[in-house]
Each structure stands twice: as C-alpha cells, then as structure tokens.
Design a protein around this motif. Sequence first.
Motif, PDB file in Angstrom:
ATOM      1  N   LYS A  29       0.850  -1.190   0.000  1.00  0.00           N
ATOM      2  CA  LYS A  29       0.000   0.000   0.000  1.00  0.00           C
ATOM      3  C   LYS A  29       0.882   1.234   0.000  1.00  0.00           C
ATOM      4  CE  LYS A  29      -3.781  -2.105   2.481  1.00  0.00           C
ATOM      5  NZ  LYS A  29      -4.638  -2.054   3.656  1.00  0.00           N
ATOM      6  N   GLY A  30       0.380   2.303  -0.577  1.00  0.00           N
ATOM      7  CA  GLY A  30       1.107   3.553  -0.578  1.00  0.00           C
ATOM      8  C   GLY A  30       0.293   4.655  -1.202  1.00  0.00           C
ATOM      9  N   SER A  31       0.706   5.865  -0.962  1.00  0.00           N
ATOM     10  CA  SER A  31       0.025   7.029  -1.513  1.00  0.00           C
ATOM     11  C   SER A  31       1.019   7.812  -2.359  1.00  0.00           C
ATOM     12  CB  SER A  31      -0.518   7.918  -0.393  1.00  0.00           C
ATOM     13  OG  SER A  31      -1.006   9.122  -0.927  1.00  0.00           O
ATOM     14  N   PHE A  32       0.672   8.020  -3.603  1.00  0.00           N
ATOM     15  CA  PHE A  32       1.559   8.783  -4.480  1.00  0.00           C
ATOM     16  C   PHE A  32       1.542  10.264  -4.135  1.00  0.00           C
ATOM     17  CE2 PHE A  32       1.047   4.982  -7.101  1.00  0.00           C
ATOM     18  CZ  PHE A  32       2.375   4.744  -7.394  1.00  0.00           C
ATOM     19  N   ILE A  33       0.562  10.689  -3.350  1.00  0.00           N
ATOM     20  CA  ILE A  33       0.481  12.100  -2.960  1.00  0.00           C
ATOM     21  C   ILE A  33       1.587  12.434  -1.969  1.00  0.00           C
ATOM     22  CG2 ILE A  33      -0.957  13.804  -1.764  1.00  0.00           C
ATOM     23  CD1 ILE A  33      -3.391  12.340  -2.962  1.00  0.00           C
ATOM     24  N   VAL A  34       1.874  11.511  -1.038  1.00  0.00           N
ATOM     25  CA  VAL A  34       2.894  11.779  -0.020  1.00  0.00           C
ATOM     26  C   VAL A  34       4.217  11.081  -0.324  1.00  0.00           C
ATOM     27  CG1 VAL A  34       1.213  12.188   1.813  1.00  0.00           C
ATOM     28  CG2 VAL A  34       2.075   9.888   1.439  1.00  0.00           C
ATOM     29  N   ALA A  35       4.299  10.371  -1.433  1.00  0.00           N
ATOM     30  CA  ALA A  35       5.516   9.642  -1.767  1.00  0.00           C
ATOM     31  C   ALA A  35       6.624  10.595  -2.202  1.00  0.00           C
ATOM     32  CB  ALA A  35       5.238   8.644  -2.879  1.00  0.00           C
ATOM     33  N   GLU A  36       7.839  10.202  -1.874  1.00  0.00           N
ATOM     34  CA  GLU A  36       9.010  10.964  -2.308  1.00  0.00           C
ATOM     35  C   GLU A  36       9.465  10.384  -3.643  1.00  0.00           C
ATOM     36  OE1 GLU A  36      13.534  11.378  -0.757  1.00  0.00           O
ATOM     37  OE2 GLU A  36      11.958  11.482   0.757  1.00  0.00           O
ATOM     38  N   VAL A  37       9.305  11.155  -4.702  1.00  0.00           N
ATOM     39  CA  VAL A  37       9.601  10.661  -6.045  1.00  0.00           C
ATOM     40  C   VAL A  37      10.895  11.293  -6.544  1.00  0.00           C
ATOM     41  CG1 VAL A  37       8.754  10.478  -8.405  1.00  0.00           C
ATOM     42  CG2 VAL A  37       7.139  10.419  -6.515  1.00  0.00           C
ATOM     43  N   GLN A  38      11.833  10.447  -6.930  1.00  0.00           N
ATOM     44  CA  GLN A  38      13.082  10.890  -7.529  1.00  0.00           C
ATOM     45  C   GLN A  38      13.304  10.079  -8.796  1.00  0.00           C
ATOM     46  OE1 GLN A  38      16.057  10.256  -4.566  1.00  0.00           O
ATOM     47  NE2 GLN A  38      15.480  12.040  -3.374  1.00  0.00           N
ATOM     48  N   MET A  39      14.115  10.582  -9.673  1.00  0.00           N
ATOM     49  CA  MET A  39      14.385   9.898 -10.922  1.00  0.00           C
ATOM     50  C   MET A  39      14.896   8.483 -10.656  1.00  0.00           C
ATOM     51  SD  MET A  39      14.146  10.666 -14.028  1.00  0.00           S
ATOM     52  CE  MET A  39      14.887  11.147 -15.530  1.00  0.00           C
ATOM     53  N   GLY A  40      14.165   7.478 -11.110  1.00  0.00           N
ATOM     54  CA  GLY A  40      14.601   6.099 -10.969  1.00  0.00           C
ATOM     55  C   GLY A  40      14.143   5.383  -9.712  1.00  0.00           C
ATOM     56  N   LYS A  41      13.566   6.097  -8.731  1.00  0.00           N
ATOM     57  CA  LYS A  41      13.086   5.407  -7.534  1.00  0.00           C
ATOM     58  C   LYS A  41      11.914   6.147  -6.905  1.00  0.00           C
ATOM     59  CE  LYS A  41      16.855   7.250  -4.729  1.00  0.00           C
ATOM     60  NZ  LYS A  41      17.813   6.966  -3.690  1.00  0.00           N
ATOM     61  N   LEU A  42      11.125   5.373  -6.175  1.00  0.00           N
ATOM     62  CA  LEU A  42       9.941   5.895  -5.499  1.00  0.00           C
ATOM     63  C   LEU A  42       9.970   5.363  -4.081  1.00  0.00           C
ATOM     64  CD1 LEU A  42       7.108   7.241  -5.695  1.00  0.00           C
ATOM     65  CD2 LEU A  42       6.243   5.013  -6.357  1.00  0.00           C
ATOM     66  N   ARG A  43       9.878   6.251  -3.104  1.00  0.00           N
ATOM     67  CA  ARG A  43       9.916   5.821  -1.708  1.00  0.00           C
ATOM     68  C   ARG A  43       8.718   6.380  -0.961  1.00  0.00           C
ATOM     69  NH1 ARG A  43      14.674   7.939   1.497  1.00  0.00           N
ATOM     70  NH2 ARG A  43      13.138   9.233   2.505  1.00  0.00           N
ATOM     71  N   TYR A  44       8.021   5.472  -0.268  1.00  0.00           N
ATOM     72  CA  TYR A  44       6.873   5.862   0.535  1.00  0.00           C
ATOM     73  C   TYR A  44       7.348   6.172   1.953  1.00  0.00           C
ATOM     74  CZ  TYR A  44       4.085   3.746  -3.158  1.00  0.00           C
ATOM     75  OH  TYR A  44       3.520   3.428  -4.347  1.00  0.00           O
ATOM     76  N   PRO A  45       6.822   7.223   2.548  1.00  0.00           N
ATOM     77  CA  PRO A  45       7.199   7.500   3.939  1.00  0.00           C
ATOM     78  C   PRO A  45       6.599   6.454   4.874  1.00  0.00           C
ATOM     79  CG  PRO A  45       5.540   9.067   3.183  1.00  0.00           C
ATOM     80  CD  PRO A  45       5.908   8.210   2.009  1.00  0.00           C
ATOM     81  N   GLY A  46       7.304   6.121   5.916  1.00  0.00           N
ATOM     82  CA  GLY A  46       6.772   5.211   6.916  1.00  0.00           C
ATOM     83  C   GLY A  46       7.210   3.820   6.832  1.00  0.00           C
TER      84      GLY A  46
END
Length: 46
Positions: A29-46
């Motif tokens: 599960k994750g939310s793209f609204i609060v996700a930290e998006v960088q080129m080549g990777k996606l990280r969800y907080p928590g």
Amino acid sequence: MVQGPLADAMTHIGQLAMLRRLAGAPVPKGSFIVAEVQMGKLRYPG
C-alpha cells in the motif's frame, strides 16, 4: 473520449493486483500524494 480508456486501464491495474495477491506477492500500500519521487526510484514514507 478519456473515460473509456481510463476505466480500462484501472480495470487492468486491479486485475494485476489481484493476480499478485493470489501468487503470494501482494502490492504494498502507498500514496503517491505523499511519496518521495526521484528519478529512478519511489519511496513511501513510513
């Protein structure tokens, strides 16, 4: 003109998620609204 293709894409996303659950590899599960998006990777907080 947008509603049909968008609904079709969402249906296929749901089907893929269901198949992954059945295979024992559920989609996290994750939310793209609060996700930290960088080129080549996606990280969800928590």
